[in-house]
Enzyme design. Structure first.
Site, mmCIF file in Angstrom:
data_model
loop_
_atom_site.group_PDB
_atom_site.id
_atom_site.type_symbol
_atom_site.label_atom_id
_atom_site.label_comp_id
_atom_site.label_asym_id
_atom_site.label_seq_id
_atom_site.Cartn_x
_atom_site.Cartn_y
_atom_site.Cartn_z
ATOM 1 N N CYS B 66 0.752 -1.281 -0.153
ATOM 2 C CA CYS B 66 -0.007 0.056 0.031
ATOM 3 C C CYS B 66 0.826 1.303 -0.006
ATOM 4 C CB CYS B 66 -0.816 0.074 1.271
ATOM 5 S SG CYS B 66 -0.057 0.230 2.816
ATOM 6 N N ALA B 69 3.188 1.684 2.903
ATOM 7 C CA ALA B 69 4.486 0.700 2.603
ATOM 8 C C ALA B 69 5.435 1.613 1.606
ATOM 9 C CB ALA B 69 4.113 -0.582 2.002
ATOM 10 N N ARG B 100 12.779 -4.170 6.322
ATOM 11 C CA ARG B 100 13.446 -3.902 4.949
ATOM 12 C C ARG B 100 14.999 -3.738 5.393
ATOM 13 N NH1 ARG B 100 13.428 -0.126 0.569
ATOM 14 N NH2 ARG B 100 13.079 -1.083 -1.171
ATOM 15 N N HIS B 199 5.117 6.096 -2.857
ATOM 16 C CA HIS B 199 6.648 6.490 -3.083
ATOM 17 C C HIS B 199 6.601 8.156 -3.819
ATOM 18 C CE1 HIS B 199 7.296 1.960 -4.818
ATOM 19 N NE2 HIS B 199 7.529 2.138 -3.288
#
Lengths: 472, 491
Positions: B66, B69, B100, B199
């Site tokens: 999503c 994220a 991550r 992003h």
């Protein structure tokens, strides 16, 4: 409050920082708890052929699957209905209906479990009505079994979600209780990160010759054999057993904080004879589990189990010098903490800090009673609703010899210079931890080995040549 | 690259058959949708138009994440001296907590907050009455407990946008009160259709709240920025080493082992080098438009692409850098040849199927080809049209290309094409291994790495060899086969 500008990172280790850290009211830092739908997913995996269906944002589904795959190192199958902005405005009914149709066609599950993310809960989606409409639109066959649960992430934690989903299965898919019930004991393990624990329960129940159903049982799903063929649905509690679940002769719950609502439902609403015991972790808790099963079913404890108990006791006497008087900090889910503490006290270990981010006041009280009942528990303090940043302050200001908890504890353990023995969920940095039971008499031996050998490893690694001895 | 021999024709047929078979199993509406996301490269590639960056089909088991994220997990997470508050219920922050592998240097809890999860842990009351007041108190607590934090980002989870909280106004007020940059990020998970919008939103929040907020030193002649290298397993460090050996100065990394100051002075470079185009092209384009900083896409996977990239970069500078780049290539290539000589015989002709995100589905192909391996399928979780435009020319005829692959499709494609190695994510890993097929996680490098640069290639080669040639795979079949199994005993 004004504080002098600190100069170095050592300030984080001071008493002053600890006070400041414990004075915070709203910020949560490194909590040892996940959200409800993760627990619901785990519960749903425990029914044979059940496809977990997440009503809400698809990112949640990705997160749950990632987290569980990292812990179990196994495939975790679950779908979402990918709600986005338009669903936030108009509700997620179209997503749910199309999602059910696609998931049913592609993955051919025997049943599905629908549960919600916080998005669906905030906008107030009526999943029960949506499901009825999905059936009307032939997205699913009329009689296809679907369990429902509301699992808002802003209430409780993953253990609440496990519980709500289990209650959802019972409410939606179990047939009403008849007068003549069959002679089958239903055993509910609770949120348990160890498939090996579930297998251990079954092994012991088989020894006792009990007619039982373990529910939910995801041991074969999160610990499936590699045969060169992927099976999306490799096992679990069968639908036939779920359908008959309210006709049980009795229920035995092996955890209570992760099963509260379900326990209440079968005991108080359905009026089924119900017992709840602490997780069978340690000698006494295992004794209690077995005697309770024997009492509920009229079976006798076979000699083989008595011999097993004796072997565990032998391991305990052999290893007690390595645990006796050692100081421990523990964190995790309430049920598992009660079991671990009981086990440590039996071994003469000294639990000092016991922290549960998702523990309630009732849990704190039960834990304090357990501690007070043993001379080794006098130092123990219970912290509920606290997090691992609190724990770090505790470890630095009141040192202990070892930390027990999940992999997230490694940072605090490192800062405190003590070993972390990994227990609970998730374990993402060691292999096969979940394949060894920590319950039952076998679990006693495994835990003793883990803890004692970790101390002994450290002793060897840190010994100078003069003290590097062959005998330990 | 084009290969129209009989082997390619056979591969085209095999791939097309796999696509047809999969589509036939879908309900009608989903079939129509999914048929636009699957294609096979053939000669002129008339059919290579792929639909992308649209909603996932509900219920198919997408791998996508999503917006949260994409923002918190990918772009903001590696900014180590900023505290990233997961604002909302506990789950999102919990699942993205240190998962991550953005390695970062610094003292944890003092000037490095990467392996942390800060959450406002919304309860029902916060949903009902709003979370703005709580947010204010949390921001004050952060400032008190973490005096070396250089800023705070507020990463919105789904409920924040749904209940109408005004985090922007709280951020403005508290930034003034605390004298700290506080960046509100509207990355609620329901926005957009994948990580990709996250992003973009994160890039925009950097543009609006961070970039050029400090003047910084004027750039030297060889100062570059490294954009979209998230330092997975130390990748950015390996890349940086390579660039600095070539005479360049890496002023900023966006975002791997990054400080807020790097982002604040990001406009003080001569050239931006972009590793992950998908997640960071927005800020690079902005810097080009606003500050006239050109950007160049680079690829540091495998010696062939490293060589190409170093020369492309050097061509943007003077003779000094061009000569240094040639020296670096000449220095490292003998070692690379030794690696290839050691591993190529073990890997030659092996077929690879990839399904990743960002840049890897195209960038890493060269590294496999350096080892004599062939990529027969590739695709992205959250790509846009420009990613596929960059991908199609890179692959051979017969390569299957897929967008937003479902678990169902992946299993069928792997079953139909029987690759020797699959590279995808954690959600795919154990499915594929259960099918008896070697697998490597290509998001996290399976906890190995780095894979970038000359430092990374030997590790990459070793890992791929280890996956494919592990003796473990030869033990899968039991010696007694089906015949001697007593099926009753299983119950």
């Amino acid at each position: 409050m004004s504080i002098p500008a600190p100069l170095t990172a050592d300030w984080l280790k001071t008493e002053e920082y600890r006070e400041l850290n414990f004075a915070r009211r709203d910020l949560v830092i490194n909590p040892a708890k996940a959200c409800q739908p993760l627990g619901a997913l785990v519960c749903a995996l425990g029914f044979d052929g059940c496809l977990p269906f997440i009503h809400g944002s698809q990112g949640c589904a990705a997160y749950f699957r990632n987290s569980l795959s990292r812990h179990y190192r196994e495939p975790i199958s679950a779908v979402s209905d990918s709600m986005t902005e338009d669903a936030a405005v108009f509700g997620g009914q179209n997503n749910l209906i199309e999602g059910l149709r696609n998931a049913h066609t592609l993955y051919k599950p025997k049943m599905m479990a629908i549960f919600t993310t916080c998005m669906a809960e905030v906008i107030g989606d009526d999943i029960k009505a949506y499901l009825e409409n999905a059936r009307k639109q032939n997205a699913l066959p009329e009689d296809f079994p679907v369990a429902l649960a509301h699992t808002p992430s802003f209430k409780g934690s993953h253990i609440t979600g496990y519980d709500n989903m289990l209650k959802g299965f019972l409410e939606t898919l179990a047939e009403p209780r008849r007068h003549s019930t069959h002679l089958r004991l239903y055993v509910v393990p609770g949120f348990d990160p160890y498939p090996a624990n579930l297998r251990e329960y079954k092994r012991l129940l088989n020894y006792l010759g009990v007619t039982y159903t373990l529910m939910p049982d995801y041991s074969d799903v999160v610990d499936a054999p590699n045969t060169g063929e992927f099976k999306m649905f490799p096992g679990g509690t069968p639908f036939s057993a779920l359908r008959e679940a309210l006709n049980a002769s009795g229920y035995l719950f092996l955890q209570t904080y992760s099963t509260q609502a379900s326990l209440k439902f079968v005991k108080n609403v359905q009026k089924i004879p119900t017992e709840a015991v602490p997780i069978p972790l340690g000698i006494r808790n295992t004794d209690r589990f077995l005697t309770t099963v024997a009492d509920m079913t009229g079976r006798r404890i076979p000699a083989e189990i008595t011999a097993e108990r004796g072997r565990a006791l032998d391991a305990a006497t052999d290893a007690h010098p390595y645990l006796h008087g050692k100081r421990f900090a523990l964190f995790g889910d309430p049920d598992i903490l009660l079991g671990l503490t009981s086990f440590l006290l039996e071994m003469g270990g000294v639990p000092v800090h016991i922290l549960s981010s998702n523990g309630s006041q009732a849990f704190a009280k039960e834990m304090e009673d357990l501690l007070h009942a043993s001379p080794y528990g006098r130092e123990g303090k219970v912290y509920v609703g606290k997090d691992l940043w609190h724990l770090r302050s505790l470890l630095l200001s009141e040192p202990v010899d070892m930390l027990l908890g999940d992999s997230h504890g490694k940072y605090a353990a490192r800062d405190a210079g003590i070993p972390l023995v990994r227990v609970g969920f998730p374990v993402t940095d060691r292999v096969n931890v979940h394949r060894y039971p920590i319950v039952g008499y076998a679990g006693v031996i495994n835990l003793i080995s883990l803890i004692a050998n970790t101390f002994l490893e450290d002793k060897d690694r840190n010994a100078d040549e003069a003290h590097f001895e062959l005998l330990r | 690259m084009e290969n129209t021999g009989p082997a390619a024709v056979a591969q085209i047929e095999l791939s097309q058959k796999a696509v047809e078979e999969v589509l036939n199993l879908y309900p009608e509406k989903a079939r129509k949708n999914r048929s636009q996301h699957l294609t096979v490269k053939d000669g002129d590639c008339a059919g290579c138009q792929l639909k992308s960056n649209v909603k996932s089909v509900p219920g198919v088991m997408t791998s996508r994440g999503c917006a949260y994220a994409g923002s918190k997990g990918v772009v903001w997470g590696p900014v180590k001296d900023v505290i990233h508050l997961s604002h909302g219920p506990v789950g999102c922050g919990y699942y993205s907590w240190a998962t991550r592998r953005n390695l970062a240097e610094g003292t944890i809890g003092w000037d490095n907050f990467v392996p942390f999860q800060f959450t406002s842990d919304f309860q029902e009351n916060d949903i009902v009455y709003g979370g703005d007041k709580k947010l204010e108190r949390i921001l004050r607590e952060i400032a008190q407990l973490f005096p070396r934090a250089q800023g705070i980002s507020i990463q919105s989870e789904c409920p924040v946008g749904l209940i109408g909280d005004d985090i922007e106004s709280v951020a403005r007020r508290l930034a003034k009160e605390l004298g700290l940059p506080i960046i509100p990020v509207r990355c609620e998970g329901f926005r957009g259709i994948s990580q990709s919008l996250g992003h973009h939103i994160a890039n925009d929040s950097i543009r609006d709240h961070v970039l050029a907020k400090k003047q910084g030193e004027p750039p030297g002649p060889y100062d570059v920025g490294l954009i979209g290298d998230y330092n997975i397993g130390g990748d950015a460090w390996a890349t940086k080493k390579l660039l600095e050996e070539s005479g360049l100065k890496v002023r900023h990394v966006w975002t791997g082992d990054s400080s807020l100051e790097m982002l604040q002075t990001g406009h003080r470079v001569q050239l931006n080098l972009i590793h992950c185009y998908r997640s960071m092209n927005y800020i690079a384009r902005h810097m080009e438009e606003t500050y006239g900083i050109p950007w160049l896409e680079v690829n540091f996977f495998g010696p062939t692409k490293i060589r190409e990239s170093l020369r492309q970069i050097a061509a943007r500078f003077d003779r000094t850098i061009q000569e240094r780049a040639e020296e670096v290539i000449a220095k490292h290539e003998p070692e690379m040849s030794r690696i290839i000589a050691a591993y190529r015989p073990r890997l030659e002709g092996k077929k690879v199927l990839l399904y990743v995100g960002g840049l890897r589905p195209r960038h890493i192909i060269g590294a496999y080809e350096d080892l004599g391996m062939q990529v027969i399928g590739t695709g992205y979780e959250f790509a846009h049209g420009d990613d596929y435009e960059r991908t199609v020319p890179r692959v051979q005829d017969g390569t299957l290309i897929y967008d937003d692959l479902s678990a169902f499709e992946m299993e069928n494609f792997v079953d139909g094409l029987r690759p020797d190695l699959v590279g995808a994510g954690i959600k795919e890993k154990y499915v594929i291994e259960k099918m008896g097929i070697p697998f490597r996680q290509m998001h996290s490098w399976d906890y190995s790495g780095p894979y970038h640069g000359y430092e990374g290639f030997p590790i990459f080669a070793r890992d791929m060899d280890m996956a494919i040639n592990s003796p473990v795979w030869s033990l899968l079949a039991s010696p007694w086969g089906e015949k001697l199994v007593d099926k009753n005993r299983l119950d």
